[in-house]
Design a protein around this motif. Sequence first.
Motif, mmCIF file in Angstrom:
data_model
loop_
_atom_site.group_PDB
_atom_site.id
_atom_site.type_symbol
_atom_site.label_atom_id
_atom_site.label_comp_id
_atom_site.label_asym_id
_atom_site.label_seq_id
_atom_site.Cartn_x
_atom_site.Cartn_y
_atom_site.Cartn_z
ATOM 1 N N ILE A 1 29.379 53.610 43.068
ATOM 2 C CA ILE A 1 30.713 53.276 42.565
ATOM 3 C C ILE A 1 30.855 53.659 41.096
ATOM 4 C CG2 ILE A 1 31.128 51.419 44.227
ATOM 5 C CD1 ILE A 1 30.289 49.411 42.118
ATOM 6 N N ASP A 2 29.724 53.861 40.402
ATOM 7 C CA ASP A 2 29.794 54.185 38.981
ATOM 8 C C ASP A 2 29.054 55.471 38.617
ATOM 9 O OD1 ASP A 2 27.312 53.189 39.555
ATOM 10 O OD2 ASP A 2 27.300 51.637 38.013
ATOM 11 N N GLY A 3 28.866 56.367 39.587
ATOM 12 C CA GLY A 3 28.211 57.634 39.270
ATOM 13 C C GLY A 3 27.543 58.251 40.484
ATOM 14 N N LYS B 1 26.257 48.972 45.698
ATOM 15 C CA LYS B 1 26.975 49.934 44.866
ATOM 16 C C LYS B 1 26.974 51.341 45.453
ATOM 17 C CE LYS B 1 26.069 47.504 40.514
ATOM 18 N NZ LYS B 1 25.511 47.628 39.135
#
Length: 241
Positions: free
Chosen positions: A163-165, A147
Amino acid sequence: MRRRIAVCDDEKIMLRQLSQYLTQIQDETGEQYDLSYFASSEELLEHMPKDVQVILLDISMGRMTGMECARALRAKGCEAAIIFITNLVQYALRGYEVDAVSFLLKPVSYYDFSLKFKKALDIYLMNEERSFTVNAPGGLCRISTDKLMYVEIIKHRLHYHLIDGVIEMTGVLSNVERELGSYGFLRCNTCYLVNPKFIVRVKGSEVQVGDRTLQISRPRRAAFMEGLTNWYAGAGGGSRG
């Protein structure tokens, strides 16, 4: 190393059956599990031991469903492999929302349980091998290299772009480079350490990582391109070992 397993179901007969299945797997494989049983989502969220590797989670339970429980677990940073247990396959198919690895339809056969449980444990262990720990401001944080797109340093502050923060902390990029080099990460200039898995294209002095364009410095270009070529050829591998 003992594996930690959590089982959550509001039906006592189901808890007993899953307990018997887990005991049978231990007898067959010689592995030892630390087993924890919970009768509700609320109980699991409140009392789940640390570092649980596999969670067997009933979807249809009381006030909080297994799906809602899984979302809450992920929000708390739980990375365990989740297997949903359900009567209705359409509910289980929503498991992708919380990265569930599989689902079991009731009545659960031992053969199906054994296959999916062992697969879930393998997936967790494989993901664990591709993760590392950082000392973030809120405490120790486990980051998966699957990620992590790139690491950036700005005024002695490290920014881990996921990918998310983004996770931010004080540190030195060269130390991160030594740790992540074995995962295939490449230094494109003094500011960036890039995960080749997320490289979209390289053009001239620029590399596109996801939707972000980063600069490749002239002194590092040759080594960067060589490392990227090796990674694509499989020599870099993107994993430890």
